[in-house]
Design an enzyme around this catalytic site. Structure first.
Site, PDB file in Angstrom:
ATOM      1  N   ARG A  39       8.597  -2.251  -5.460  1.00  0.00           N
ATOM      2  CA  ARG A  39       8.179  -2.563  -6.827  1.00  0.00           C
ATOM      3  C   ARG A  39       8.933  -3.761  -7.416  1.00  0.00           C
ATOM      4  NH1 ARG A  39       8.442   0.096 -10.730  1.00  0.00           N
ATOM      5  NH2 ARG A  39       6.393  -0.402 -11.586  1.00  0.00           N
ATOM      6  N   CYS A  48      14.460  -8.607   6.575  1.00  0.00           N
ATOM      7  CA  CYS A  48      14.538 -10.042   6.832  1.00  0.00           C
ATOM      8  C   CYS A  48      13.679 -10.800   5.838  1.00  0.00           C
ATOM      9  CB  CYS A  48      14.093 -10.329   8.248  1.00  0.00           C
ATOM     10  SG  CYS A  48      15.291  -9.653   9.389  1.00  0.00           S
TER      11      CYS A  48
HETATM   12  N1  LLP Z   1      -5.757   6.902 -13.282  1.00  0.00           N
HETATM   13  C1  LLP Z   1      -6.253   5.839 -12.647  1.00  0.00           C
HETATM   14  C2  LLP Z   1      -7.683   5.647 -12.593  1.00  0.00           C
HETATM   15  C3  LLP Z   1      -5.387   4.904 -12.051  1.00  0.00           C
HETATM   16  O1  LLP Z   1      -5.877   3.863 -11.437  1.00  0.00           O
HETATM   17  C4  LLP Z   1      -3.994   5.117 -12.125  1.00  0.00           C
HETATM   18  C5  LLP Z   1      -3.060   4.181 -11.511  1.00  0.00           C
HETATM   19  C6  LLP Z   1      -3.511   6.265 -12.780  1.00  0.00           C
HETATM   20  C7  LLP Z   1      -4.420   7.133 -13.362  1.00  0.00           C
HETATM   21  C8  LLP Z   1      -2.057   6.607 -12.882  1.00  0.00           C
HETATM   22  O2  LLP Z   1      -1.327   5.654 -13.544  1.00  0.00           O
HETATM   23  P1  LLP Z   1       0.206   5.959 -13.962  1.00  0.00           P
HETATM   24  O3  LLP Z   1       0.176   7.025 -15.045  1.00  0.00           O
HETATM   25  O4  LLP Z   1       0.887   6.452 -12.759  1.00  0.00           O
HETATM   26  O5  LLP Z   1       0.701   4.657 -14.416  1.00  0.00           O
HETATM   27  N2  LLP Z   1       1.719   0.609  -7.926  1.00  0.00           N
HETATM   28  C9  LLP Z   1       1.842   0.324  -9.342  1.00  0.00           C
HETATM   29  C10 LLP Z   1       0.976   1.218 -10.165  1.00  0.00           C
HETATM   30  C11 LLP Z   1      -0.495   1.181  -9.778  1.00  0.00           C
HETATM   31  C12 LLP Z   1      -1.263   2.184 -10.543  1.00  0.00           C
HETATM   32  C13 LLP Z   1      -2.674   2.253 -10.116  1.00  0.00           C
HETATM   33  N3  LLP Z   1      -3.452   3.194 -10.816  1.00  0.00           N
HETATM   34  C14 LLP Z   1       3.306   0.449  -9.745  1.00  0.00           C
HETATM   35  O6  LLP Z   1       4.127   0.691  -8.887  1.00  0.00           O
HETATM   36  O7  LLP Z   1       3.654   0.257 -10.888  1.00  0.00           O
END
Ligand code: LLP
Length: 463
Positions: free
Chosen positions: A360, A391
């Protein structure tokens, strides 16, 4: 996502212009409760404990790097969300943040529903006994095989993401002789204040069907005309790591407006709306997340108000928090290796993991904090960058933070708030072995996802 920009002491004058870091805490031995899970404390010797177990014991038993997940904190957060929203709403945990069979069982026991977005997540959910009707299936490119599996399992809802998918799901449902419950994901045109790659409700991106140019209304027309579909509502997700409720308010208003238009055109009041996930958590002391009850009140007030003015029955609300439930519940424990002081700049502290267990920082410029956790120290704070063993010079875990100047190889340091999107986005870069996830509760620790082994790597490499 950069939220902290405060100068440090004069020792670090040459790098002040970069301004990524906060001043060191007055006492580095004091843990900021905001960024640690609930059962984390320091014992009399200054060693961090979670669930009543010291990190030294955990490191000895499970090795490093490893993620330690505070099970009672996880369960408490599930309960806080479901109590805040009450019986007239549904909380779907977003499995993409972190999913394992143990997590599915906890969710089931705590009464939450589950959002999945791949065949793999669906399999994990079903295998661990989550009732299919409590699962929602997301994704902008679900395969036919995934849709078939979901429909066959009797999944609670499929969130339709394109015109092609509307037809595809309708055909598959018809072939199985069912009317599949579906929602349509709409992009409401809200630009959430977050990193570009995790903001999702503006129009120029791959998710959803745009509200603004009438596409969403057309999608509703088509879905209502197909026998295989039971359109239960509209879905919106505006992004991630969001603190400001204003974006959700605009989104809720626009979604309710669409419901009113649907009622006017079709004489149908859709019974549900889903406002997605995306609620922010504290990664550093600078972050001030809202409590679930504040979020629930803000969302339900706005939906109720908008429905009253549109003379609509208030729909059942659902939300999909991932990070806000699992993010704060885990920390990553690393052992300190090489320490390299760069005169006039900062000290590079290398750990035994890196971008393979937390991408992240490299990917989103995310900020994290870090603490020495194997002992107390009265040494001066020193400005550090915590880096991995990969690396790549972008292999940074914590960009700028303070650790005691007597830090030495073999010390244990921990990065809090790594429960979400760290293990789930972990990689095997440089043939790193993905770390285990260990659940800790009431003095007991157990592996819920085991550490990868070199045999695992070789097994996939079929020669
Ligand atoms: N609902 C939908 C339709 C989503 O696409 C997502 C996240 C969530 C719920 C949940 O979101 P949260 O409450 O966890 O923020 N890899 C990125 C985050 C990508 C999130 C994608 N969708 C990070 O590490 O910040």
């Amino acid at each position: 996502m950069s939220r902290s920009a405060h100068p440090a002491g004069p020792r670090h004058a040459d790098v002040l212009t970069e301004g990524h870091y906060s001043a060191p805490a007055a006492d580095l031995n004091v843990l900021d409760e905001k960024v640690w899970s609930r059962t984390v404390t320091r014992d009399a010797d200054g060693a961090l404990t979670v669930g009543g177990i010291t990190v030294a014991r955990l490191a000895e038993e499970f090795g490093t790097p490893a993620y330690f997940l505070d099970e009672s904190d996880f369960r408490a957060r599930c309960r806080a969300w479901s109590e805040a929203f009450g019986p007239d709403a549904d909380v779907f945990y977003a499995g993409k943040a972190f999913l394992s069979r143990a997590v599915v069982r906890w969710l089931k026991e705590e009464g939450l529903n589950l959002d999945v977005c791949s065949g793999g997540e669906l399999t994990t959910a079903l295998d661990a006994g989550m009732p299919a009707e409590r699962i929602a299936f997301h994704g902008n490119n679900k395969t036919v095989a995934e849709i078939e599996r979901a429909v066959e399992a009797g999944i609670g809802r499929i969130v339709l993401d394109s015109f092609q998918e509307i037809v595809r799901v309708a055909h598959i449902a018809q072939r199985h002789g069912v009317r599949q419950r579906v929602q349509i994901r709409v992009t409401v045109g809200v630009e959430a204040h977050t990193h570009e790659f995790i903001a999702t409700a503006h129009e120029d991106q791959k998710f959803g069907i745009a509200l603004a140019d009438g596409q969403a209304a057309e999608a509703v027309r088509r879905a209502l005309s197909l026998d295989g579909l039971d359109l239960i509502g509209v879905h919106s997700h505006i992004g991630s790591q969001i603190f400001d409720m204003a974006g959700f308010e605009v989104s809720a208003r626009r979604v309710v407006q669409l419901l009113a238009e649907i009622r006017d055109e079709h004489g149908v009041e859709l019974p549900e709306i889903d406002l997605g996930g995306g609620l922010g958590i504290a990664y550093t002391s600078e972050d001030d997340p809202r409590e679930p009850h504040e979020i629930a009140k803000a969302l339900s007030d706005i939906v109720t108000r908008e429905c009253e003015s549109a003379k609509l029955r208030t729909p059942r609300i659902s939300v999909e928090p991932g990070r806000a439930i699992v993010g704060p519940t885990a920390f990553t424990l690393y052992e300190v290796g090489t320490i390299k002081p760069l005169e006039g700049l900062r000290t590079y502290v290398s750990v035994d993991g890196g971008m393979s267990d937390n991408i992240r920082t490299a990917l989103y410029d995310a900020e994290y904090s870090v603490a020495l956790v194997s002992r107390a120290s009265d040494a001066e704070p020193m400005l550090v960058r915590v880096v991995g063993k990969h690396c790549e010079s972008g292999d940074i875990v914590v960009k700028d933070a303070f650790l005691p100047a007597d830090l030495a190889p073999g010390d244990l340091i921990a990065v809090p708030a790594t429960g979400a999107y760290c293990r789930s986005m972990a990689s095997n870069y440089n043939h790193a072995l993905r770390p285990p996830v260990v659940a800790v509760r009431d003095g007991e620790a157990r592996v819920i996802v085991r550490r990868e082994t070199e045999e695992d790597l070789l097994r996939l490499d079929v020669g």
